[in-house]
Design a protein around this motif. Structure first.
Motif, PDB file in Angstrom:
ATOM      1  N   ALA A  30       5.694   1.262  -5.858  1.00 11.31           N
ATOM      2  CA  ALA A  30       4.943   0.082  -6.300  1.00 11.31           C
ATOM      3  C   ALA A  30       4.855   0.028  -7.816  1.00 11.31           C
ATOM      4  N   CYS A  31       4.693   1.171  -8.444  1.00 11.92           N
ATOM      5  CA  CYS A  31       4.568   1.207  -9.905  1.00 11.92           C
ATOM      6  C   CYS A  31       5.867   0.810 -10.597  1.00 11.92           C
ATOM      7  N   LEU A  47       5.776  -2.714 -11.957  1.00 11.15           N
ATOM      8  CA  LEU A  47       4.952  -3.032 -13.120  1.00 11.15           C
ATOM      9  C   LEU A  47       5.793  -3.068 -14.385  1.00 11.15           C
ATOM     10  N   PRO A  69      -3.662   0.439 -13.872  1.00 12.85           N
ATOM     11  CA  PRO A  69      -2.884  -0.185 -12.786  1.00 12.85           C
ATOM     12  C   PRO A  69      -2.521   0.801 -11.675  1.00 12.85           C
ATOM     13  N   ARG A  70      -2.152   2.017 -12.038  1.00 19.51           N
ATOM     14  CA  ARG A  70      -1.820   3.027 -11.021  1.00 19.51           C
ATOM     15  C   ARG A  70      -3.025   3.321 -10.144  1.00 19.51           C
ATOM     16  N   ILE A 110      -3.556   0.380  -7.724  1.00 18.09           N
ATOM     17  CA  ILE A 110      -2.543   0.409  -6.661  1.00 18.09           C
ATOM     18  C   ILE A 110      -2.831   1.559  -5.699  1.00 18.09           C
ATOM     19  N   TYR A 148       2.926  -2.598  -2.993  1.00 24.31           N
ATOM     20  CA  TYR A 148       3.618  -3.754  -3.565  1.00 24.31           C
ATOM     21  C   TYR A 148       2.664  -4.934  -3.725  1.00 24.31           C
ATOM     22  N   ALA A 181       0.464  -4.349  -6.669  1.00 21.83           N
ATOM     23  CA  ALA A 181       1.221  -4.510  -7.919  1.00 21.83           C
ATOM     24  C   ALA A 181       1.451  -5.984  -8.220  1.00 21.83           C
TER      25      ALA A 181
END
Length: 83
Positions: free
Chosen positions: A21-22, A25, A34-35, A38, A61, A64
């Motif tokens: 997912a990261c 970004l 953000p991490r 998520i 996802y 993100a």
């Protein structure tokens, strides 16, 4: 603690889902927040019993994409104000 709640296999899948997912970004200076967001969505998914790699990755996802959309919205509003 999360390691007390989930087995090693599930934690490994959660880690893979987070890394995948990261990748969505944009590269920026701030990576921790953000991490963390998520990861929390992935953990929520696992707590619901959805522990397949696909489910966990989908949750990551989705988180993100929400972060990206939110950042784009902020940038758009900032641009409108500047114009």
């Amino acid at each position: 603690m999360i390691t007390d709640t989930f087995d090693r296999r599930t934690i490994a899948k959660m880690e893979v889902a987070l890394e995948r997912a990261c990748l969505l970004l944009p590269i920026s200076g701030e990576k921790y927040r953000p991490r963390r967001i998520i990861a929390s969505k992935i953990v929520e998914c696992a707590y619901r019993g959805e522990t397949t790699l696909g489910s966990l990755t989908d949750a990551g996802y989705a988180a993100a994409m929400q972060l990206i959309a939110s950042a784009q919205s902020v940038r758009k509003k900032e641009k409108e104000i500047a114009d």
